[in-house]
Design an enzyme around this catalytic site. Structure first.
Site, PDB file in Angstrom:
ATOM      1  N   TYR A 142      -5.331 -28.446   8.735  1.00 14.37           N
ATOM      2  CA  TYR A 142      -5.851 -27.495   9.334  1.00 14.37           C
ATOM      3  C   TYR A 142      -7.269 -27.653  10.152  1.00 14.37           C
ATOM      4  O   TYR A 142      -7.797 -27.111  10.902  1.00 14.37           O
ATOM      5  CB  TYR A 142      -6.177 -26.261   8.254  1.00 14.37           C
ATOM      6  CG  TYR A 142      -5.151 -25.441   8.037  1.00 14.37           C
ATOM      7  CD1 TYR A 142      -3.856 -25.791   7.498  1.00 14.37           C
ATOM      8  CD2 TYR A 142      -4.999 -23.904   8.098  1.00 14.37           C
ATOM      9  CE1 TYR A 142      -2.821 -24.923   7.423  1.00 14.37           C
ATOM     10  CE2 TYR A 142      -4.158 -23.238   7.785  1.00 14.37           C
ATOM     11  CZ  TYR A 142      -2.860 -23.618   7.480  1.00 14.37           C
ATOM     12  OH  TYR A 142      -2.144 -22.850   7.137  1.00 14.37           O
ATOM     13  N   LYS A 191       3.987 -35.515   0.180  1.00 14.26           N
ATOM     14  CA  LYS A 191       4.975 -36.135   0.781  1.00 14.26           C
ATOM     15  C   LYS A 191       4.671 -37.560   0.836  1.00 14.26           C
ATOM     16  O   LYS A 191       4.347 -38.125   1.868  1.00 14.26           O
ATOM     17  CB  LYS A 191       5.138 -35.514   2.197  1.00 14.26           C
ATOM     18  CG  LYS A 191       6.425 -36.109   2.927  1.00 14.26           C
ATOM     19  CD  LYS A 191       7.705 -35.475   2.540  1.00 14.26           C
ATOM     20  CE  LYS A 191       8.781 -36.072   3.519  1.00 14.26           C
ATOM     21  NZ  LYS A 191      10.179 -35.888   2.716  1.00 14.26           N
ATOM     22  N   ASP A 223       9.671 -31.374  -0.112  1.00 20.14           N
ATOM     23  CA  ASP A 223      11.047 -30.904   0.394  1.00 20.14           C
ATOM     24  C   ASP A 223      11.831 -30.500  -0.916  1.00 20.14           C
ATOM     25  O   ASP A 223      12.586 -29.456  -1.101  1.00 20.14           O
ATOM     26  CB  ASP A 223      11.842 -31.925   1.083  1.00 20.14           C
ATOM     27  CG  ASP A 223      11.424 -33.384   0.711  1.00 20.14           C
ATOM     28  OD1 ASP A 223      10.917 -33.504  -0.260  1.00 20.14           O
ATOM     29  OD2 ASP A 223      12.464 -34.238   1.353  1.00 20.14           O
ATOM     30  N   ASP A 247       0.368 -23.239   2.022  1.00 25.63           N
ATOM     31  CA  ASP A 247       0.519 -22.222   2.843  1.00 25.63           C
ATOM     32  C   ASP A 247       2.101 -22.117   2.854  1.00 25.63           C
ATOM     33  O   ASP A 247       2.616 -20.921   2.895  1.00 25.63           O
ATOM     34  CB  ASP A 247       0.034 -22.780   4.335  1.00 25.63           C
ATOM     35  CG  ASP A 247       0.198 -21.459   5.256  1.00 25.63           C
ATOM     36  OD1 ASP A 247       0.200 -20.214   5.010  1.00 25.63           O
ATOM     37  OD2 ASP A 247       0.996 -21.583   6.225  1.00 25.63           O
ATOM     38  N   ASP A 251       4.322 -18.637   0.572  1.00 27.16           N
ATOM     39  CA  ASP A 251       5.354 -17.738   1.301  1.00 27.16           C
ATOM     40  C   ASP A 251       6.589 -17.804   0.699  1.00 27.16           C
ATOM     41  O   ASP A 251       7.227 -16.668   0.413  1.00 27.16           O
ATOM     42  CB  ASP A 251       5.230 -17.879   2.783  1.00 27.16           C
ATOM     43  CG  ASP A 251       4.053 -16.965   3.666  1.00 27.16           C
ATOM     44  OD1 ASP A 251       3.221 -16.715   3.134  1.00 27.16           O
ATOM     45  OD2 ASP A 251       4.471 -16.693   4.901  1.00 27.16           O
TER      46      ASP A 251
HETATM   47  C1  IPM Z   1      -2.230 -17.774   4.556  1.00 21.97           C
HETATM   48  C2  IPM Z   1      -2.528 -17.376   6.165  1.00 21.97           C
HETATM   49  C3  IPM Z   1      -3.673 -18.336   6.731  1.00 21.97           C
HETATM   50  C4  IPM Z   1      -3.117 -19.679   6.525  1.00 21.97           C
HETATM   51  C5  IPM Z   1      -3.711 -17.837   8.288  1.00 21.97           C
HETATM   52  C6  IPM Z   1      -3.883 -16.514   8.522  1.00 21.97           C
HETATM   53  C7  IPM Z   1      -4.822 -18.581   8.915  1.00 21.97           C
HETATM   54  O1  IPM Z   1      -1.238 -17.866   6.433  1.00 21.97           O
HETATM   55  O2  IPM Z   1      -3.383 -17.296   4.077  1.00 21.97           O
HETATM   56  O3  IPM Z   1      -1.541 -18.094   3.901  1.00 21.97           O
HETATM   57  O4  IPM Z   1      -2.515 -20.121   7.067  1.00 21.97           O
HETATM   58  O5  IPM Z   1      -3.936 -20.147   5.697  1.00 21.97           O
HETATM   59 MG    MG Z   2       0.095 -18.342   4.968  1.00 25.80          MG
END
Ligand code: IPM
Ligand code: MG
Length: 361
Positions: A142, A191, A223, A247, A251
């Site tokens: 990032y 990784k 993975d 990240d 999710d």
């Molecule tokens: C998260 C979000 C953020 C990230 C974005 C909004 C920059 O996806 O907090 O997971 O990638 O960290």
């Molecule tokens: Mg995110």
């Protein structure tokens, strides 16, 4: 540091709506438990870009630095998508993490029995799942050098994953400390079969582990982890990982195990005595913004984490968490969480139901 200050950054999309419900819950906790807390709303994200041409105005950042905690909503919208990163709303969140030096982003994936029907996995896979993803958020790909260059007819772009030893060390230390208060297991996800930065992660994490030999440590490629989160989620306790892998995996964990990315709260912590950051992990969902349809649970539960970590008030945190569970058990759902036989309610009504159920027990 102003001991009692919480800076509120509602942000864009559904941010203001979900943050408003979290603020209601905080206010209720303040009166129930007699807490000293002053909340101040400030500008960040899209509105700041439109008014001041920066995603994180300096006075907002300075106020955040001085505060005990920051509660944020979501950032982003289609009108800013084509701008460079520094002129996009989500840079507010990235800059805040970097500037406050809050490196350990804690994301809890703990399926709630009342939401089992929303998760694609069978309930028997979800019953004993309780995962904490500790994601490093001040470094990695990032924040490494980025570039886009056109040479002749070909254009190239690059992002660089850079980690320094001390950045890995402090994240690993935090993971081991927290694992001690849980099941005592850390899985470091990387990784390392391909990436040099991952090989450094393994070395440093192993070094730090010598001080925490009571904690079990294993390593897993990212993975494999993505697959194991679906196949054997109950085998995980703490997952320690880098910015980008965390990240993605958070999710996955939220949608597959908890039933929605909208339910996961997060706490982002630096060294003790520094400001900490709280907020949901989902995006701004601009399509439903302003319609009272947003799911406020991720943000409301982030307010609970704020009470737990920044105010060190476990009872106040539990009052919110139990109220959320109760509302779900009673069958109330915001639009996104709806399923057959449940009672659909709006964002504000969901917040009211939670606040009504918060008690001192
Ligand atoms: C998260 C979000 C953020 C990230 C974005 C909004 C920059 O996806 O907090 O997971 O990638 O960290
Ligand atoms: Mg995110």
């Amino acid at each position: 540091m102003n001991e009692n200050k919480v800076i509120i950054l509602p942000g864009d999309g559904i941010g203001p709506e979900v943050v408003a419900e979290a603020v209601k819950a905080l206010k209720k906790a303040v009166s129930l438990f007699g807490l000293e807390m002053v909340m101040q709303e400030m500008l960040a994200g899209g509105e700041a870009l439109d008014k001041l041409d920066v995603p994180l105005p300096d006075d907002t950042l300075q106020a955040c630095r001085k505060a005990r905690a920051v509660l944020h909503g979501t950032f982003g919208g289609p009108q800013w998508e084509d701008f460079p990163l520094s002129k996009r709303p989500l840079a507010a969140l990235l800059n805040l993490r970097k500037e406050l030096d809050v490196y350990a982003n804690l994301r809890y994936a703990r399926p709630l029995p009342s939401l089992f029907d929303k998760a694609p996995l069978k309930p028997e896979y979800l019953a004993n799942v309780d995962i904490l993803i500790i994601r490093e958020v001040t470094s990695g790909i990032y924040f490494g050098p980025k570039e886009r260059r056109t040479l002749g007819r070909s254009t190239r772009a690059s992002d660089t994953m850079v980690y320094a030893d001390f950045e890995i060390e402090r994240a690993a230390r935090r993971a081991f400390e927290i694992a001690r208060t849980r099941k005592g297991k850390v899985t470091c996800v990387d990784k390392a079969n391909v990436l040099e930065s991952s090989r450094l992660w393994r070395k440093i994490t192993r070094d730090v582990h010598r001080e925490y030999s009571d904690v079990e440590l294993d390593f897993m490629y990212v993975d494999v982890c993505a697959m194991q989160l679906v196949l054997n989620p109950a085998n995980f306790d703490v997952i320690l990982t880098s910015n980008i892998f965390g990240d993605i995996l958070s999710d996955e964990a939220s949608a597959v195990l908890v039933g929605s990315v909208g339910v996961l709260p997060s706490a982002t912590l630096g060294e003790e005595e520094k400001t900490s950051l709280f907020g949901p992990i989902h995006g701004p969902v601009n399509e439903i913004a302003g319609q009272n349809k947003a799911n406020p649970l991720g943000t409301v539960l982030s307010a609970a984490l704020l009470l737990r970590f920044a105010w060190q008030n476990e009872e106040a945190a539990l009052s919110i968490e139990r109220a959320v569970e109760k509302v779900l058990e009673e069958g109330y759902r915001s639009t996104e969480l709806m399923s057959a036989g449940k009672k659909e309610v709006g964002t504000r009504e969901m917040g009211d139901l939670i606040v009504e159920r918060m008690t001192r027990t």
